[in-house]
Design an enzyme around this catalytic site. Structure first.
Site, mmCIF file in Angstrom:
data_model
loop_
_atom_site.group_PDB
_atom_site.id
_atom_site.type_symbol
_atom_site.label_atom_id
_atom_site.label_comp_id
_atom_site.label_asym_id
_atom_site.label_seq_id
_atom_site.Cartn_x
_atom_site.Cartn_y
_atom_site.Cartn_z
ATOM 1 N N TYR A 141 0.855 -1.192 0.000
ATOM 2 C CA TYR A 141 0.000 0.000 0.000
ATOM 3 C C TYR A 141 0.883 1.232 0.000
ATOM 4 C CZ TYR A 141 -3.290 3.554 1.740
ATOM 5 O OH TYR A 141 -4.063 4.682 1.897
ATOM 6 N N ASP A 236 9.169 2.534 -0.024
ATOM 7 C CA ASP A 236 8.135 3.241 0.727
ATOM 8 C C ASP A 236 8.248 2.777 2.183
ATOM 9 O OD1 ASP A 236 5.962 4.332 1.917
ATOM 10 O OD2 ASP A 236 4.489 3.585 0.463
ATOM 11 N N LYS A 264 4.256 8.767 9.235
ATOM 12 C CA LYS A 264 3.946 8.154 10.531
ATOM 13 C C LYS A 264 4.914 8.589 11.649
ATOM 14 C CE LYS A 264 0.862 4.868 8.572
ATOM 15 N NZ LYS A 264 0.959 4.199 7.292
HETATM 16 C C1 LIG Z 1 0.457 4.776 5.899
HETATM 17 C C2 LIG Z 1 1.175 4.514 4.645
HETATM 18 C C3 LIG Z 1 1.063 5.365 3.528
HETATM 19 C C4 LIG Z 1 0.119 6.527 3.491
HETATM 20 O O1 LIG Z 1 0.434 7.505 4.413
HETATM 21 P P1 LIG Z 1 -0.713 8.572 4.821
HETATM 22 O O2 LIG Z 1 -0.022 9.469 5.788
HETATM 23 O O3 LIG Z 1 -1.831 7.780 5.397
HETATM 24 O O4 LIG Z 1 -1.095 9.265 3.562
HETATM 25 C C5 LIG Z 1 1.851 5.096 2.431
HETATM 26 N N1 LIG Z 1 2.686 4.050 2.409
HETATM 27 C C6 LIG Z 1 2.815 3.215 3.456
HETATM 28 C C7 LIG Z 1 3.783 2.090 3.376
HETATM 29 C C8 LIG Z 1 2.059 3.422 4.603
HETATM 30 O O5 LIG Z 1 2.173 2.572 5.624
#
Ligand SMILES: *Cc1c(COP(=O)(O)O)cnc(C)c1O
Length: 427
Positions: A141, A236, A264
């Site tokens: 994701y 990511d 995060k």
């Molecule tokens: C949480 C997350 C996102 C999205 O971040 P948001 O701050 O919710 O837009 C993208 N990539 C990964 C791997 C994530 O865990």
């Protein structure tokens, strides 16, 4: 007002009554709980019931809710400024500190969410390579970026189709999707789209569709094959960065991606995202270069000081080591509990992340390896955990998060509640 009444009102003003879909409890049933306050490892609902929180806002609160040191730094900055929209020293301090921890992070740019970080990194990759396509993995994701809200298509090898209404097929076709843990499928996709792929993006520890820990050889293969073809590698690390280690999975795997995204934990509970990496690539970003990217609230001072205080404290107390040990202790005890009550589920962990999943002899590395009946078992267990006073992320496909505020004592208390819930549902 109780949660039920508040949810009824919320449904009148917001789609599904929420501001992010999983919060609606759709996959676990029942009415979502409304919380009015939080402290350390605990949440308190509007009804006044206390819960041990293993969701921790889906990760940002690595020190737990309202850590006193973070709170102090936030209260101090509130006396100075809330937002400048101009140059300030706070983002510089966080940027320099992060750069010191991550050897390949030559330059970085702060944004306000993980989604924004990913979106911007893709733009840089396209500009740098002059190619349009992005390759992603099924089960990873990357936020709600249009071009990544896709699923594997049935047509050409790797070609994606949109997975959300409102994403044009044209946009979806710019993305290729291949399976995790499958070198052959990956190679085929690369070969079928020679000289078209700008970047391959992956969660080096996929943790948004269960916890699909990958073989190191697979990640190495993905990275090496991409680099040989002039395809940029984007890690990511929005969920894993500064959580698995200061240098994230890149450090643990000893890999230097070309670009990386964070979010995060780097905001310590406030909205902060970040993308960065190779100097020549980041110099393409405006105003240094031709890739436009901007943000009214980017590098907001509140998030900057909260993030820096959080990361510094993690360093000071060697937080990663403690978190990993505590998580492993909890998961091995929880597995014993599941076994004792013949629960058809087990729990796995990576660092401070854990995932309750269907019983399996082999590690689950791909989406299609997750048995479909998981939702139902998790739903029953989740509800009973709520009764007991433990709050898990409200979906069997979300991971759990430990924070430094989860002391051994609190974990013992949670284990007792897990045991009661397991006995009630499956015993
Ligand atoms: C949480 C997350 C996102 C999205 O971040 P948001 O701050 O919710 O837009 C993208 N990539 C990964 C791997 C994530 O865990």
């Amino acid at each position: 007002m109780n949660s039920q009444e508040l949810f009824a009102r919320s449904q009148q003003v917001s789609p599904g009554g929420v501001h992010s879909p999983v919060r609606a409890f759709k996959s676990v049933g029942g009415t979502p709980i409304f919380f009015s306050s939080a402290e350390g490892a605990y949440l308190t609902s509007v009804e006044g019931k206390k819960y041990i929180d293993f969701c921790q806002s889906f990760g940002p609160n690595i020190l737990g809710h309202r850590d006193p040191d973070v709170q102090k730094s936030v209260l101090e900055i509130l006396d100075k400024a809330w937002s400048f929209g101009a140059c300030e020293p706070y983002s510089l301090e966080l940027a320099e500190w992060m750069k010191e921890q991550v050897p390949f992070l030559d330059k970085l740019r702060f944004v306000s969410s993980g989604t924004e970080a990913v979106m911007s990194a893709l733009r840089v990759a396209r500009a740098a390579t002059g190619r349009d396509k992005i390759l992603k993995f099924d089960g990873c994701y990357h936020g709600h970026v249009d071009s990544l809200l896709v699923k594997a298509g049935s047509g050409l090898a790797g070609e994606a189709s949109s997975d959300s209404a409102g994403v044009s097929e044209q946009t979806a076709h710019q993305t290729l999707v291949t399976a995790l843990d499958d070198e052959e499928a990956y190679l085929k996709t690369l070969n079928d789209h020679k000289d078209q792929i700008a970047a391959v993006i992956l969660e080096p520890l996929p943790a948004n569709f269960g916890l699909l820990a990958q073989r190191k050889e697979f990640i190495d293969f993905v990275v090496n094959e991409a680099k040989q073809r002039g395809i940029l590698v984007i890690f990511d690390e929005v969920i894993s960065g500064f959580r698995m280690a200061f240098g994230g999975m890149a450090e643990l795997l000893d890999i230097k991606p070309d670009l990386v995204t964070y979010g995060k934990v780097i905001g310590g509970g406030f909205p902060v995202g970040c993308y960065g990496g190779r100097e020549d690539l980041m110099n393409l970003v405006a105003p240094a270069g031709r890739v436009y990217q901007a943000g009214t609230l980017s590098a907001n001072p509140v998030g900057m000081v909260a993030g820096l205080t959080t990361l510094k404290k993690m360093k000071e107390v060697q937080g990663h080591k403690f978190l990993k040990e505590r998580t492993e202790r909890m998961t091995s005890r929880l597995n014993e509990i599941f076994q004792a009550h013949q629960v058809p589920m087990q729990v796995s962990s990576q660092g401070s992340l854990f995932w309750i999943h269907p019983k399996s002899d082999k590690p689950i590395r791909r989406v299609d390896q997750i048995p479909t009946q998981h939702g139902e078992n998790f739903k029953k267990f989740f509800s009973e955990c709520l009764n007991e006073g433990v709050y898990l992320a409200p979906s069997g496909y979300e991971v759990g998060f430990l924070s430094l505020a989860h002391t051994d004592e609190i974990i013992d208390s949670a284990l007792e509640k897990f045991s009661n819930a397991a006995k009630k549902v499956f015993g």
